[in-house]
Write a protein that holds these residues in place. Structure first.
Motif, PDB file in Angstrom:
ATOM      1  N   TRP A 147     -21.238 -90.542  22.822  1.00 23.89           N
ATOM      2  CA  TRP A 147     -21.276 -89.371  23.714  1.00 23.89           C
ATOM      3  C   TRP A 147     -20.114 -89.412  24.693  1.00 23.89           C
ATOM      4  N   GLN A 148     -19.853 -90.563  25.269  1.00 23.68           N
ATOM      5  CA  GLN A 148     -18.748 -90.705  26.223  1.00 23.68           C
ATOM      6  C   GLN A 148     -17.400 -90.469  25.535  1.00 23.68           C
ATOM      7  N   ARG A 149     -17.219 -91.031  24.350  1.00 27.12           N
ATOM      8  CA  ARG A 149     -15.962 -90.853  23.624  1.00 27.12           C
ATOM      9  C   ARG A 149     -15.752 -89.391  23.233  1.00 27.12           C
ATOM     10  N   ALA A 150     -16.829 -88.704  22.850  1.00 28.98           N
ATOM     11  CA  ALA A 150     -16.705 -87.281  22.501  1.00 28.98           C
ATOM     12  C   ALA A 150     -16.234 -86.469  23.703  1.00 28.98           C
ATOM     13  N   ARG A 151     -16.785 -86.750  24.855  1.00 33.30           N
ATOM     14  CA  ARG A 151     -16.357 -86.029  26.074  1.00 33.30           C
ATOM     15  C   ARG A 151     -14.887 -86.300  26.374  1.00 33.30           C
ATOM     16  N   GLN A 152     -14.429 -87.533  26.129  1.00 33.62           N
ATOM     17  CA  GLN A 152     -13.018 -87.845  26.341  1.00 33.62           C
ATOM     18  C   GLN A 152     -12.135 -87.052  25.381  1.00 33.62           C
ATOM     19  N   TRP A 153     -12.512 -87.000  24.110  1.00 31.73           N
ATOM     20  CA  TRP A 153     -11.750 -86.223  23.140  1.00 31.73           C
ATOM     21  C   TRP A 153     -11.712 -84.751  23.531  1.00 31.73           C
ATOM     22  N   GLN A 154     -12.839 -84.233  23.998  1.00 37.75           N
ATOM     23  CA  GLN A 154     -12.923 -82.814  24.338  1.00 37.75           C
ATOM     24  C   GLN A 154     -12.108 -82.471  25.577  1.00 37.75           C
ATOM     25  N   GLY A 155     -11.637 -83.473  26.293  1.00 37.23           N
ATOM     26  CA  GLY A 155     -10.726 -83.231  27.412  1.00 37.23           C
ATOM     27  C   GLY A 155      -9.369 -82.727  26.948  1.00 37.23           C
ATOM     28  N   ASN A 156      -9.063 -82.901  25.672  1.00 36.55           N
ATOM     29  CA  ASN A 156      -7.829 -82.398  25.085  1.00 36.55           C
ATOM     30  C   ASN A 156      -8.127 -81.013  24.503  1.00 36.55           C
ATOM     31  N   PRO A 157      -7.450 -79.966  24.971  1.00 40.30           N
ATOM     32  CA  PRO A 157      -7.803 -78.607  24.529  1.00 40.30           C
ATOM     33  C   PRO A 157      -7.526 -78.324  23.054  1.00 40.30           C
ATOM     34  N   THR A 158      -6.762 -79.162  22.378  1.00 45.15           N
ATOM     35  CA  THR A 158      -6.461 -78.905  20.968  1.00 45.15           C
ATOM     36  C   THR A 158      -7.407 -79.630  20.017  1.00 45.15           C
ATOM     37  N   VAL A 159      -8.297 -80.459  20.545  1.00 47.42           N
ATOM     38  CA  VAL A 159      -9.188 -81.296  19.738  1.00 47.42           C
ATOM     39  C   VAL A 159     -10.634 -80.914  20.035  1.00 47.42           C
ATOM     40  N   TRP A 160     -11.508 -81.127  19.071  1.00 50.30           N
ATOM     41  CA  TRP A 160     -12.942 -80.998  19.327  1.00 50.30           C
ATOM     42  C   TRP A 160     -13.651 -82.178  18.695  1.00 50.30           C
ATOM     43  N   ALA A 161     -14.742 -82.607  19.296  1.00 46.60           N
ATOM     44  CA  ALA A 161     -15.481 -83.767  18.797  1.00 46.60           C
ATOM     45  C   ALA A 161     -16.945 -83.424  18.570  1.00 46.60           C
ATOM     46  N   LEU A 162     -17.461 -83.910  17.454  1.00 54.39           N
ATOM     47  CA  LEU A 162     -18.885 -83.872  17.149  1.00 54.39           C
ATOM     48  C   LEU A 162     -19.423 -85.286  17.310  1.00 54.39           C
ATOM     49  N   ILE A 163     -20.739 -85.414  17.335  1.00 55.22           N
ATOM     50  CA  ILE A 163     -21.363 -86.722  17.480  1.00 55.22           C
ATOM     51  C   ILE A 163     -22.340 -86.942  16.345  1.00 55.22           C
ATOM     52  N   CYS A 164     -22.289 -88.122  15.780  1.00 54.85           N
ATOM     53  CA  CYS A 164     -23.334 -88.576  14.874  1.00 54.85           C
ATOM     54  C   CYS A 164     -24.090 -89.638  15.668  1.00 54.85           C
ATOM     55  N   PRO A 165     -25.245 -89.281  16.260  1.00 56.35           N
ATOM     56  CA  PRO A 165     -25.936 -90.191  17.174  1.00 56.35           C
ATOM     57  C   PRO A 165     -26.342 -91.524  16.566  1.00 56.35           C
ATOM     58  N   SER A 166     -26.698 -91.543  15.295  1.00 54.15           N
ATOM     59  CA  SER A 166     -27.081 -92.797  14.657  1.00 54.15           C
ATOM     60  C   SER A 166     -27.004 -92.623  13.153  1.00 54.15           C
ATOM     61  N   ASN A 167     -27.064 -93.726  12.438  1.00 54.85           N
ATOM     62  CA  ASN A 167     -27.002 -93.671  10.984  1.00 54.85           C
ATOM     63  C   ASN A 167     -28.143 -92.848  10.403  1.00 54.85           C
ATOM     64  N   SER A 168     -29.317 -92.901  11.026  1.00 56.83           N
ATOM     65  CA  SER A 168     -30.454 -92.157  10.491  1.00 56.83           C
ATOM     66  C   SER A 168     -30.248 -90.646  10.596  1.00 56.83           C
ATOM     67  N   ALA A 169     -29.305 -90.219  11.429  1.00 62.05           N
ATOM     68  CA  ALA A 169     -29.074 -88.791  11.625  1.00 62.05           C
ATOM     69  C   ALA A 169     -28.143 -88.180  10.586  1.00 62.05           C
ATOM     70  N   LEU A 170     -27.560 -88.990   9.726  1.00 63.50           N
ATOM     71  CA  LEU A 170     -26.566 -88.479   8.781  1.00 63.50           C
ATOM     72  C   LEU A 170     -27.059 -87.277   7.995  1.00 63.50           C
ATOM     73  N   ILE A 171     -28.236 -87.404   7.411  1.00 68.38           N
ATOM     74  CA  ILE A 171     -28.735 -86.319   6.562  1.00 68.38           C
ATOM     75  C   ILE A 171     -29.664 -85.365   7.313  1.00 68.38           C
ATOM     76  N   GLN A 172     -29.854 -85.599   8.598  1.00 70.71           N
ATOM     77  CA  GLN A 172     -30.705 -84.720   9.393  1.00 70.71           C
ATOM     78  C   GLN A 172     -29.927 -83.540   9.963  1.00 70.71           C
TER      79      GLN A 172
END
Length: 129
Positions: free
Chosen positions: A37-62
């Motif tokens: 979550w913290q790393r995604a917010r850092q990436w989103q500080g760059n206006p040309t980039v966007w970040a998604l989060i995969c919270p955990s391995n169990s969330a892959l197919i959810q």
């Protein structure tokens, strides 16, 4: 065709809106593992980039991953819940959803240090260590 009833991953709704804008983000980063979550917010500080989060391995197919035709970088911070096999499973899921390319960037690797050392004083078959 992905199941449209599945939810989007965190920040997925925003990504879809940004992809439809006059200047869509590039590249798209998937944060996986420790402090995602913290790393995604850092990436989103760059206006040309966007970040998604995969919270955990169990969330892959959810989730329904909106990555069709996109170039992705998996910002991977290895931990107990996100090991080598887990990141490979994530890559397979993203490619299954139509990602154009997926690169994995392990955040714990120090790229300023050489991965191998060459020692010309050693025997020919033992020079790379």
């Amino acid at each position: 065709m992905p199941d449209q009833r599945l939810p989007l991953p965190p920040f997925g709704i925003e990504l879809i809106a940004r992809l439809q804008s006059a200047s869509p983000p590039w590249p798209i980063v998937i944060c996986f593992g420790r402090d995602s979550w913290q790393r995604a917010r850092q990436w989103q500080g760059n206006p040309t980039v966007w970040a998604l989060i995969c919270p955990s391995n169990s969330a892959l197919i959810q989730y329904r991953w909106p990555v069709l035709g996109l170039m992705l970088i998996v910002d991977w911070q290895p931990d107990q819940a996100a090991g080598h096999d887990d990141v490979m499973a994530l890559v397979k899921v993203l490619l299954g959803y139509g990602a154009e390319r997926v690169a994995v960037w392990p955040s714990d690797v120090d790229f300023s240090q050489p991965a191998f050392d060459y020692d010309s004083g050693r025997l020919v078959g033992q020079r790379w260590a």
